[in-house]
Design a protein around this motif. Sequence first.
Motif, PDB file in Angstrom:
ATOM      1  N   SER A 157       0.859  -1.176   0.000  1.00  0.00           N
ATOM      2  CA  SER A 157       0.000   0.000   0.000  1.00  0.00           C
ATOM      3  C   SER A 157       0.898   1.229   0.000  1.00  0.00           C
ATOM      4  CB  SER A 157      -0.898   0.020   1.244  1.00  0.00           C
ATOM      5  OG  SER A 157      -0.119   0.151   2.416  1.00  0.00           O
ATOM      6  N   ALA A 158       0.291   2.384  -0.055  1.00  0.00           N
ATOM      7  CA  ALA A 158       1.082   3.619  -0.084  1.00  0.00           C
ATOM      8  C   ALA A 158       1.771   3.893   1.254  1.00  0.00           C
ATOM      9  CB  ALA A 158       0.181   4.798  -0.461  1.00  0.00           C
ATOM     10  N   TRP A 159       1.381   3.150   2.308  1.00  0.00           N
ATOM     11  CA  TRP A 159       1.942   3.400   3.643  1.00  0.00           C
ATOM     12  C   TRP A 159       2.636   2.172   4.208  1.00  0.00           C
ATOM     13  CZ3 TRP A 159       0.287   7.342   7.583  1.00  0.00           C
ATOM     14  CH2 TRP A 159      -0.258   8.494   6.974  1.00  0.00           C
ATOM     15  N   GLU A 160       2.998   1.220   3.399  1.00  0.00           N
ATOM     16  CA  GLU A 160       3.501  -0.036   3.935  1.00  0.00           C
ATOM     17  C   GLU A 160       4.738   0.159   4.798  1.00  0.00           C
ATOM     18  OE1 GLU A 160       6.386  -1.645   0.414  1.00  0.00           O
ATOM     19  OE2 GLU A 160       4.259  -2.074   0.256  1.00  0.00           O
ATOM     20  N   MET A 161       4.825  -0.642   5.870  1.00  0.00           N
ATOM     21  CA  MET A 161       5.955  -0.559   6.791  1.00  0.00           C
ATOM     22  C   MET A 161       6.415  -1.946   7.203  1.00  0.00           C
ATOM     23  SD  MET A 161       5.164   2.617   9.346  1.00  0.00           S
ATOM     24  CE  MET A 161       5.090   4.303   8.724  1.00  0.00           C
ATOM     25  N   VAL A 162       7.703  -2.070   7.409  1.00  0.00           N
ATOM     26  CA  VAL A 162       8.267  -3.301   7.952  1.00  0.00           C
ATOM     27  C   VAL A 162       8.663  -3.013   9.396  1.00  0.00           C
ATOM     28  CG1 VAL A 162      10.091  -5.016   7.779  1.00  0.00           C
ATOM     29  CG2 VAL A 162       9.097  -4.041   5.698  1.00  0.00           C
ATOM     30  N   PHE A 163       8.048  -3.736  10.322  1.00  0.00           N
ATOM     31  CA  PHE A 163       8.309  -3.538  11.748  1.00  0.00           C
ATOM     32  C   PHE A 163       9.415  -4.508  12.182  1.00  0.00           C
ATOM     33  CE2 PHE A 163       3.985  -2.069  11.062  1.00  0.00           C
ATOM     34  CZ  PHE A 163       3.964  -0.864  11.749  1.00  0.00           C
ATOM     35  N   LEU A 228      13.612 -20.174  13.845  1.00  0.00           N
ATOM     36  CA  LEU A 228      12.768 -19.466  14.814  1.00  0.00           C
ATOM     37  C   LEU A 228      11.919 -18.406  14.109  1.00  0.00           C
ATOM     38  CD1 LEU A 228      12.093 -18.740  17.857  1.00  0.00           C
ATOM     39  CD2 LEU A 228      13.921 -17.045  17.652  1.00  0.00           C
ATOM     40  N   LEU A 229      12.549 -17.620  13.232  1.00  0.00           N
ATOM     41  CA  LEU A 229      11.826 -16.566  12.520  1.00  0.00           C
ATOM     42  C   LEU A 229      10.895 -17.146  11.466  1.00  0.00           C
ATOM     43  CD1 LEU A 229      14.675 -13.915  12.072  1.00  0.00           C
ATOM     44  CD2 LEU A 229      12.947 -14.070  13.873  1.00  0.00           C
ATOM     45  N   ALA A 230      11.316 -18.222  10.828  1.00  0.00           N
ATOM     46  CA  ALA A 230      10.491 -18.829   9.782  1.00  0.00           C
ATOM     47  C   ALA A 230       9.230 -19.467  10.354  1.00  0.00           C
ATOM     48  CB  ALA A 230      11.305 -19.867   9.021  1.00  0.00           C
ATOM     49  N   SER A 231       9.312 -19.924  11.608  1.00  0.00           N
ATOM     50  CA  SER A 231       8.174 -20.621  12.223  1.00  0.00           C
ATOM     51  C   SER A 231       7.197 -19.677  12.912  1.00  0.00           C
ATOM     52  CB  SER A 231       8.682 -21.646  13.235  1.00  0.00           C
ATOM     53  OG  SER A 231       9.359 -20.997  14.316  1.00  0.00           O
ATOM     54  N   ASP A 236       2.739 -12.768  13.668  1.00  0.00           N
ATOM     55  CA  ASP A 236       4.026 -12.362  14.244  1.00  0.00           C
ATOM     56  C   ASP A 236       5.159 -12.324  13.226  1.00  0.00           C
ATOM     57  OD1 ASP A 236       3.033 -12.088  16.820  1.00  0.00           O
ATOM     58  OD2 ASP A 236       3.325 -14.202  17.282  1.00  0.00           O
ATOM     59  N   LYS A 237       4.862 -12.651  11.979  1.00  0.00           N
ATOM     60  CA  LYS A 237       5.933 -12.744  10.985  1.00  0.00           C
ATOM     61  C   LYS A 237       6.219 -11.371  10.393  1.00  0.00           C
ATOM     62  CE  LYS A 237       6.448 -16.567   8.980  1.00  0.00           C
ATOM     63  NZ  LYS A 237       6.296 -17.807   8.188  1.00  0.00           N
ATOM     64  N   ASN A 238       7.411 -10.838  10.666  1.00  0.00           N
ATOM     65  CA  ASN A 238       7.823  -9.537  10.148  1.00  0.00           C
ATOM     66  C   ASN A 238       9.089  -9.611   9.293  1.00  0.00           C
ATOM     67  OD1 ASN A 238       5.948  -7.489  11.475  1.00  0.00           O
ATOM     68  ND2 ASN A 238       6.597  -8.699  13.230  1.00  0.00           N
ATOM     69  N   LEU A 239       9.856 -10.678   9.463  1.00  0.00           N
ATOM     70  CA  LEU A 239      11.081 -10.833   8.686  1.00  0.00           C
ATOM     71  C   LEU A 239      11.545 -12.282   8.806  1.00  0.00           C
ATOM     72  CD1 LEU A 239      14.014  -8.373   8.439  1.00  0.00           C
ATOM     73  CD2 LEU A 239      14.513 -10.709   9.152  1.00  0.00           C
TER      74      LEU A 239
END
Length: 359
Positions: A157-163, A228-231, A236-239
């Motif tokens: 979207s025009a405001w997308e963010m990665v936390f 850990l991040l993949a699961s 909760d998945k951000n990266l």
Amino acid sequence: MDQLLSITWDAGRGIDLGFFTLRYYSLLFALGFVLGYFIMKRIFKREGIPIEKLDTLLTYTVVATIVGARLGHVFFYQWDYYSQHPWDIIKVWEGGLASHGAAVAIIIAMIIYSKKVLDKSTLWILDRVVITVALAGCFIRLGNFANSEIYGDVSNSAWEMVFTNPVRDRILNTNGQWIDGVEFIEKEEYEITDSITYPIYDVEVHFNPKIGNRARAQESFLDHIKPLLASASKEDKNLVITGNEFEWDESETLVGTIEARGYPRRPTQIFEALAYLAIFFILARLYLVADVRQRVGMLFGLFLILVFGFRFAIEFLKENQVSAEEGRAFNIGQSLSIPLVIAGLYFSIFAKKLKNEKE
């Protein structure tokens, strides 16, 4: 496919003052109520209410907000957990507040306040206090944004963010004994799918010397952190780590970078904050209209309709807060908003009939 605006939200949790960290969420939470105090002070002066009754009102409102929001989260969202860990209920600093619980608690508090302290009807004080509650809601959502929580679903979207803060916290909370720090460096590269364009990052990891050597550091990271991040659950998945080995900084023994994919999300906390700010101005303006002000329950009803009507709508763009919401037509927040909107319609429609009640 053209890449839309992508922002990495990597702000810290607060201001480090040395002896303690002043959390942005706490600061914004308090600021909302401080501003509300001065607004109510003007209202009390305007209507000839003794100012000494204002401090009691602030106490009632703040306590009701915290206790109600906490219990709302406990009973509405995670009762399965808290029924087994009752002592964790008091750990408010760990997060977990529900606005619906706060709304119910504030109503109860105003019933008690109007009977014990104020010589006015409950609806009279509710008509006025909801103006400040809308403003406080704006600051609380800004606090949620600062905390990188209650965000939207994955989308372009025009405001997308990665936390990225939740990712750093998850890594350090589970493996902090051998990782000193994690940094996220956005690259000008993207992984493009049919529906989502994912920004690519270099994750810079500063390993603790206790890990031993580079080979041990890489092995431990790929064996523990990457899965850990993949699961992580959908909400909760951000990266996730996509690289298979580190590129090591030749000037630093145990500093390496590895490639990862970021998940762009809608910053729905900002949308909600702007909406609540607009509702604050609407209610404040209507309060100045004598005919509206005299219709006891009108502003309270409008508050319920506007706030929880918007809350119902925005939930379609938000990630579920708990896994139990998966597969439901309406999530918990939407289900709890419906009766409050209906109550708001009732108070708004029949406000004229209530205008001759005790003011």
